[in-house]
Scaffold this motif. Structure first.
Motif, PDB file in Angstrom:
ATOM      1  N   LYS A  44      54.437 -93.709  -4.510  1.00  0.00           N
ATOM      2  CA  LYS A  44      53.057 -93.020  -4.917  1.00  0.00           C
ATOM      3  C   LYS A  44      53.058 -91.785  -4.043  1.00  0.00           C
ATOM      4  O   LYS A  44      52.319 -90.898  -4.272  1.00  0.00           O
ATOM      5  CB  LYS A  44      52.267 -94.269  -4.287  1.00  0.00           C
ATOM      6  N   LYS A  46      55.427 -90.005  -2.599  1.00  0.00           N
ATOM      7  CA  LYS A  46      56.531 -89.001  -2.873  1.00  0.00           C
ATOM      8  C   LYS A  46      55.896 -87.605  -3.259  1.00  0.00           C
ATOM      9  O   LYS A  46      55.551 -87.487  -4.173  1.00  0.00           O
ATOM     10  CB  LYS A  46      57.495 -89.419  -3.883  1.00  0.00           C
ATOM     11  N   GLY A  47      56.243 -86.733  -2.205  1.00  0.00           N
ATOM     12  CA  GLY A  47      55.945 -85.165  -2.505  1.00  0.00           C
ATOM     13  C   GLY A  47      54.503 -85.104  -1.928  1.00  0.00           C
ATOM     14  O   GLY A  47      53.860 -83.781  -1.795  1.00  0.00           O
ATOM     15  N   LYS A  48      53.743 -85.930  -1.346  1.00  0.00           N
ATOM     16  CA  LYS A  48      52.328 -85.866  -0.843  1.00  0.00           C
ATOM     17  C   LYS A  48      52.364 -84.921   0.476  1.00  0.00           C
ATOM     18  O   LYS A  48      51.679 -83.764   0.485  1.00  0.00           O
ATOM     19  CB  LYS A  48      51.694 -87.142  -0.504  1.00  0.00           C
ATOM     20  N   GLY A  52      52.433 -81.499  -1.641  1.00  0.00           N
ATOM     21  CA  GLY A  52      50.814 -81.607  -1.224  1.00  0.00           C
ATOM     22  C   GLY A  52      50.355 -80.759  -0.208  1.00  0.00           C
ATOM     23  O   GLY A  52      49.350 -79.957  -0.337  1.00  0.00           O
ATOM     24  N   ASN A 167      45.569 -91.351   6.687  1.00  0.00           N
ATOM     25  CA  ASN A 167      45.962 -90.157   6.001  1.00  0.00           C
ATOM     26  C   ASN A 167      46.179 -88.786   6.767  1.00  0.00           C
ATOM     27  O   ASN A 167      46.558 -88.147   6.597  1.00  0.00           O
ATOM     28  CB  ASN A 167      45.170 -89.928   4.814  1.00  0.00           C
ATOM     29  N   THR A 171      49.689 -85.004   9.624  1.00  0.00           N
ATOM     30  CA  THR A 171      49.078 -83.516  10.133  1.00  0.00           C
ATOM     31  C   THR A 171      49.204 -83.475  11.425  1.00  0.00           C
ATOM     32  O   THR A 171      48.745 -82.605  12.279  1.00  0.00           O
ATOM     33  CB  THR A 171      47.910 -83.110   9.398  1.00  0.00           C
ATOM     34  N   GLY A 218      38.394 -85.603   7.334  1.00  0.00           N
ATOM     35  CA  GLY A 218      39.365 -84.846   6.603  1.00  0.00           C
ATOM     36  C   GLY A 218      38.755 -83.787   5.651  1.00  0.00           C
ATOM     37  O   GLY A 218      38.762 -82.253   5.900  1.00  0.00           O
ATOM     38  N   SER A 221      36.390 -81.165   7.512  1.00  0.00           N
ATOM     39  CA  SER A 221      37.148 -80.469   8.189  1.00  0.00           C
ATOM     40  C   SER A 221      38.213 -79.208   7.548  1.00  0.00           C
ATOM     41  O   SER A 221      37.852 -77.997   7.874  1.00  0.00           O
ATOM     42  CB  SER A 221      38.346 -80.936   9.063  1.00  0.00           C
ATOM     43  N   HIS A 268      45.167 -70.063  11.749  1.00  0.00           N
ATOM     44  CA  HIS A 268      45.544 -71.400  12.461  1.00  0.00           C
ATOM     45  C   HIS A 268      46.039 -72.518  11.292  1.00  0.00           C
ATOM     46  O   HIS A 268      45.473 -72.613  10.542  1.00  0.00           O
ATOM     47  CB  HIS A 268      44.316 -71.991  12.937  1.00  0.00           C
ATOM     48  N   PHE A 271      48.151 -77.528   8.222  1.00  0.00           N
ATOM     49  CA  PHE A 271      49.426 -77.825   7.461  1.00  0.00           C
ATOM     50  C   PHE A 271      49.422 -76.625   6.509  1.00  0.00           C
ATOM     51  O   PHE A 271      48.273 -75.848   6.305  1.00  0.00           O
ATOM     52  CB  PHE A 271      49.097 -79.106   6.439  1.00  0.00           C
ATOM     53  N   LYS A 277      45.894 -71.719   0.599  1.00  0.00           N
ATOM     54  CA  LYS A 277      44.525 -71.515  -0.090  1.00  0.00           C
ATOM     55  C   LYS A 277      43.615 -70.748   0.576  1.00  0.00           C
ATOM     56  O   LYS A 277      42.844 -69.925  -0.010  1.00  0.00           O
ATOM     57  CB  LYS A 277      43.901 -73.035  -0.066  1.00  0.00           C
ATOM     58  N   ARG A 318      38.179 -76.349  -8.496  1.00  0.00           N
ATOM     59  CA  ARG A 318      39.636 -76.442  -8.679  1.00  0.00           C
ATOM     60  C   ARG A 318      40.348 -75.411  -9.334  1.00  0.00           C
ATOM     61  O   ARG A 318      41.416 -75.004  -9.141  1.00  0.00           O
ATOM     62  CB  ARG A 318      39.958 -77.969  -9.029  1.00  0.00           C
TER      63      ARG A 318
HETATM   64  N1  ACO Z   1      52.822 -85.317  -4.673  1.00  0.00           N
HETATM   65  C1  ACO Z   1      52.446 -83.950  -4.820  1.00  0.00           C
HETATM   66  N2  ACO Z   1      51.003 -83.700  -4.365  1.00  0.00           N
HETATM   67  C2  ACO Z   1      50.451 -84.640  -3.698  1.00  0.00           C
HETATM   68  C3  ACO Z   1      50.634 -86.195  -3.876  1.00  0.00           C
HETATM   69  C4  ACO Z   1      51.972 -86.473  -4.200  1.00  0.00           C
HETATM   70  N3  ACO Z   1      52.495 -87.723  -4.654  1.00  0.00           N
HETATM   71  N4  ACO Z   1      49.725 -86.875  -3.590  1.00  0.00           N
HETATM   72  C5  ACO Z   1      48.674 -86.032  -3.117  1.00  0.00           C
HETATM   73  N5  ACO Z   1      49.095 -84.876  -3.243  1.00  0.00           N
HETATM   74  C6  ACO Z   1      48.282 -83.603  -2.958  1.00  0.00           C
HETATM   75  C7  ACO Z   1      46.910 -83.706  -3.105  1.00  0.00           C
HETATM   76  O1  ACO Z   1      46.528 -83.223  -4.461  1.00  0.00           O
HETATM   77  C8  ACO Z   1      46.398 -82.848  -2.359  1.00  0.00           C
HETATM   78  O2  ACO Z   1      46.508 -81.409  -2.687  1.00  0.00           O
HETATM   79  P1  ACO Z   1      45.428 -80.586  -3.140  1.00  0.00           P
HETATM   80  O3  ACO Z   1      44.228 -80.612  -2.050  1.00  0.00           O
HETATM   81  O4  ACO Z   1      45.861 -79.126  -3.038  1.00  0.00           O
HETATM   82  O5  ACO Z   1      44.956 -81.110  -4.353  1.00  0.00           O
HETATM   83  C9  ACO Z   1      47.203 -82.906  -1.247  1.00  0.00           C
HETATM   84  O6  ACO Z   1      48.610 -83.458  -1.558  1.00  0.00           O
HETATM   85  C10 ACO Z   1      46.652 -83.948   0.079  1.00  0.00           C
HETATM   86  O7  ACO Z   1      46.312 -85.054  -0.546  1.00  0.00           O
HETATM   87  P2  ACO Z   1      44.840 -85.646  -0.375  1.00  0.00           P
HETATM   88  O8  ACO Z   1      44.790 -86.927  -1.180  1.00  0.00           O
HETATM   89  O9  ACO Z   1      43.903 -84.451  -0.647  1.00  0.00           O
HETATM   90  O10 ACO Z   1      45.221 -86.038   1.337  1.00  0.00           O
HETATM   91  P3  ACO Z   1      44.325 -87.017   2.137  1.00  0.00           P
HETATM   92  O11 ACO Z   1      42.904 -86.960   1.869  1.00  0.00           O
HETATM   93  O12 ACO Z   1      44.878 -88.293   2.100  1.00  0.00           O
HETATM   94  O13 ACO Z   1      44.517 -86.206   3.285  1.00  0.00           O
HETATM   95  C11 ACO Z   1      43.903 -84.544   4.977  1.00  0.00           C
HETATM   96  C12 ACO Z   1      44.590 -84.808   3.547  1.00  0.00           C
HETATM   97  C13 ACO Z   1      42.465 -84.502   4.594  1.00  0.00           C
HETATM   98  C14 ACO Z   1      44.382 -83.067   5.300  1.00  0.00           C
HETATM   99  C15 ACO Z   1      44.231 -85.343   6.141  1.00  0.00           C
HETATM  100  O14 ACO Z   1      45.714 -85.311   6.461  1.00  0.00           O
HETATM  101  C16 ACO Z   1      43.419 -84.905   7.464  1.00  0.00           C
HETATM  102  O15 ACO Z   1      42.372 -85.451   7.522  1.00  0.00           O
HETATM  103  N6  ACO Z   1      44.017 -84.220   8.372  1.00  0.00           N
HETATM  104  C17 ACO Z   1      43.380 -83.868   9.695  1.00  0.00           C
HETATM  105  C18 ACO Z   1      42.371 -82.998   9.555  1.00  0.00           C
HETATM  106  C19 ACO Z   1      42.663 -81.405   9.045  1.00  0.00           C
HETATM  107  O16 ACO Z   1      44.056 -81.038   9.693  1.00  0.00           O
HETATM  108  N7  ACO Z   1      42.037 -80.557   9.050  1.00  0.00           N
HETATM  109  C20 ACO Z   1      42.054 -79.172   8.805  1.00  0.00           C
HETATM  110  C21 ACO Z   1      41.421 -78.330   9.660  1.00  0.00           C
HETATM  111  S1  ACO Z   1      40.765 -78.966  11.092  1.00  0.00           S
HETATM  112  C22 ACO Z   1      42.099 -79.105  12.260  1.00  0.00           C
HETATM  113  O17 ACO Z   1      42.972 -78.231  12.526  1.00  0.00           O
HETATM  114  C23 ACO Z   1      42.448 -80.393  12.740  1.00  0.00           C
END
Ligand code: ACO
Length: 475
Positions: A44, A46-48, A52, A167, A171, A218, A221, A268, A271, A277, A318
């Motif tokens: 599920k 794989k690739g995230k 992602g 999640n 990062t 997340g 942020s 900065h 990820f 973006k 989107r």
């Molecule tokens: N294959 C390919 N892509 C996937 C897959 C998959 N199997 N599953 C998910 N994705 C994509 C999603 O579509 C999403 O991309 P998109 O936003 O372009 O659509 C991306 O992967 C991430 O998936 P999400 O479901 O949005 O991830 P999640 O909500 O679980 O967590 C997040 C992501 C919010 C970045 C989390 O890792 C987090 O909270 N990180 C810390 C906060 C952070 O870094 N914030 C940034 C600024 S503040 C700072 O620098 C600390």
């Protein structure tokens, strides 16, 4: 006036103040993101993390490294490799969000490297990932001030970015950067060209002093990061245009401001996907700013279907995001991809993150290619504090060559790090959880697996006093 380091001033303030030398410390352990996503979520996931979020690997440290040791490593290596003496410095600034003590600053721990020079101003600066940038600004401003005594300033930014299970954990990252600041620099911070945005928001914060983990919202942020970028860029552009109207921006004075003015655009980088973006957002900002002229530009044809778009009202659109990624792709590949090599393989280093991007860019070009470049820098710290500023690189190849001389091993360090399995990575984090801020503690991680010239924590005594040593292959 002739200053202590021989610098001769004929002006009321020194010229070309900025970064003269750089040293990046990348920790010796990493976990592979393709393995981690499978470990965390099976097929599920794989690739995230890889597709992602755009990450390949994530760096981390064992229980024998902390923010003090990271800073000691970066500063001592820089001094040794570049041949600086302790007395060359009059200011030392630390930017971090990984403090271990609410009173005794990291800077004071670094004073053990400067025992014969206690005349060294500066302390710690804290606000999430922005502390390094603020420390750099402080150093530049000191050199430009009436208090400057001719010596260099030293800036160090270091962090250990780790998250609780969930999640955000993918990062993480860790690292440290040390920067020498002074006049006649290789990387000159453009005067008066800063667009800043600061606001009260709970997107990411660390209220629990008994834990290294932040509280994170997340999605909030990400929205905060992108909205801060939009505002900072608008403010930067306004200041640039003001300078242009006064004929103060050199060769660019005749040109309309555009992203094309920059040779590299860096951010900065929590990820890599957010950075891609972000570049799309800058293109959108340019499109909106140019008004009717944009409509005539075939590059923006795809945006016409979105009608009257506003920056504020478009964070969750989107389809627009997709169109912007497509339009900005050539710009992204030319001006931002070269800045992401380290971020993709180390992850979010927090305060050093933006400066890791700078190192990625600098080590992707030859000395002559790096002359007379204009670099856009976006720094974001949650909570929040953000600035877009710019750097102009020198036309003097010898200064660039000196700057690059301490960065030549970056890729070999990345390639020779020790890979941990996801389970071993999780075990290390568990071990850190159990021992974080403990008194009467001796770390379990072996110093033998550190890189040469790496400081490590030897012991925390019963009164929480920390002692460090430097690991050397041959003493
Ligand atoms: N294959 C390919 N892509 C996937 C897959 C998959 N199997 N599953 C998910 N994705 C994509 C999603 O579509 C999403 O991309 P998109 O936003 O372009 O659509 C991306 O992967 C991430 O998936 P999400 O479901 O949005 O991830 P999640 O909500 O679980 O967590 C997040 C992501 C919010 C970045 C989390 O890792 C987090 O909270 N990180 C810390 C906060 C952070 O870094 N914030 C940034 C600024 S503040 C700072 O620098 C600390």
């Amino acid at each position: 006036m002739v200053y202590q380091n021989g610098y001769q001033s004929t002006m009321s303030w020194p010229d070309e103040v900025g970064i003269i030398s750089l040293e990046l410390y990348i920790p010796n352990y990493y976990v592979d993101q393709a393995e981690l996503e499978l470990f965390d979520g099976g097929d599920k996931f794989k690739g995230k993390y890889t597709v992602g979020l755009g990450q390949k690997q994530m760096g981390f440290v064992g229980d024998n490294e902390d923010v003090n040791s990271l800073c000691l490593t970066a500063v001592s290596r820089l001094m040794k490799r570049q041949g600086y003496s302790t007395k060359d410095f009059g200011r030392l600034e630390v930017g971090t969000e990984s403090i271990l003590d609410r009173s005794k600053g990291v800077k004071t721990v670094l004073m053990q490297l400067f025992e014969d020079n206690t005349d060294l101003e500066g302390i710690d600066t804290i606000n999430a990932c922005y502390g390094g940038t603020s420390a750099l600004f402080n150093a530049v401003q000191w050199v430009e001030s009436s208090n400057w005594d001719g010596r260099f300033a030293l800036v160090v930014a270091a962090d250990i970015a780790i998250y609780s299970v969930g999640n955000a954990r993918c990062t993480g990252g860790a690292g440290a950067i040390a920067m020498v600041v002074g006049p006649n620099a290789a990387l000159v911070l453009d005067r008066g060209l800063r667009g800043t945005h600061m606001k009260h928001v709970y997107d990411f914060y660390k209220p629990k002093l008994d834990s290294e983990y932040p509280e994170v919202d997340g999605p909030l942020s990400i929205e905060c990061y992108l909205s801060a970028l939009d505002i900072c860029y608008e403010r930067y552009r306004a200041k640039f245009n003001l300078q242009r109207s006064k004929g103060q921006v050199g060769d660019l004075s005749e040109e309309e401001f555009s992203l094309d003015n920059f040779d590299a655009i860096m951010f900065h980088t929590p990820f890599c996907k957010i950075v891609q973006k972000s570049l799309g957002r800058l293109v959108l900002s340019e499109y909106i700013n140019k008004g009717p002229a944009s409509k005539a530009n075939p590059k923006f044809e795809k945006l016409e279907t979105f009608g009257d778009i506003t920056l504020k009202g478009s964070y969750h659109n989107r389809n627009l995001e997709k169109a912007l990624l497509e339009i900005s792709k050539p710009l992204f590949e030319a001006k931002t991809v070269p800045t992401l090599r380290i971020a993709q393989r180390v992850g979010n280093m927090y305060t050093p993150s933006l400066y890791g991007c700078l190192v990625s860019f600098l080590t992707s070009r030859s000395c002559s290619e790096l002359c007379n470049n204009k670099l856009a820098m976006f720094s974001y710290g949650s909570g929040m504090a953000a600035t877009m500023y710019s750097i102009t690189t020198t036309s003097d190849v010898s200064k660039i060559s000196k700057l690059l001389s301490s960065l030549t091993s970056v890729d070999s360090v990345l390639d020779t790090r020790i890979k941990y399995t996801p389970q071993k990575f999780v075990d290390v984090l568990k071990q850190r959880e159990e021992t974080h801020n403990r008194a009467d503690f001796t770390p379990q991680h072996s110093a033998e697996s550190l890189q040469n010239d790496t400081y490590y924590l030897v012991r925390v005594d019963e009164k929480y006093r920390r002692t460090y040593d430097c690991h050397q292959f041959e003493k």
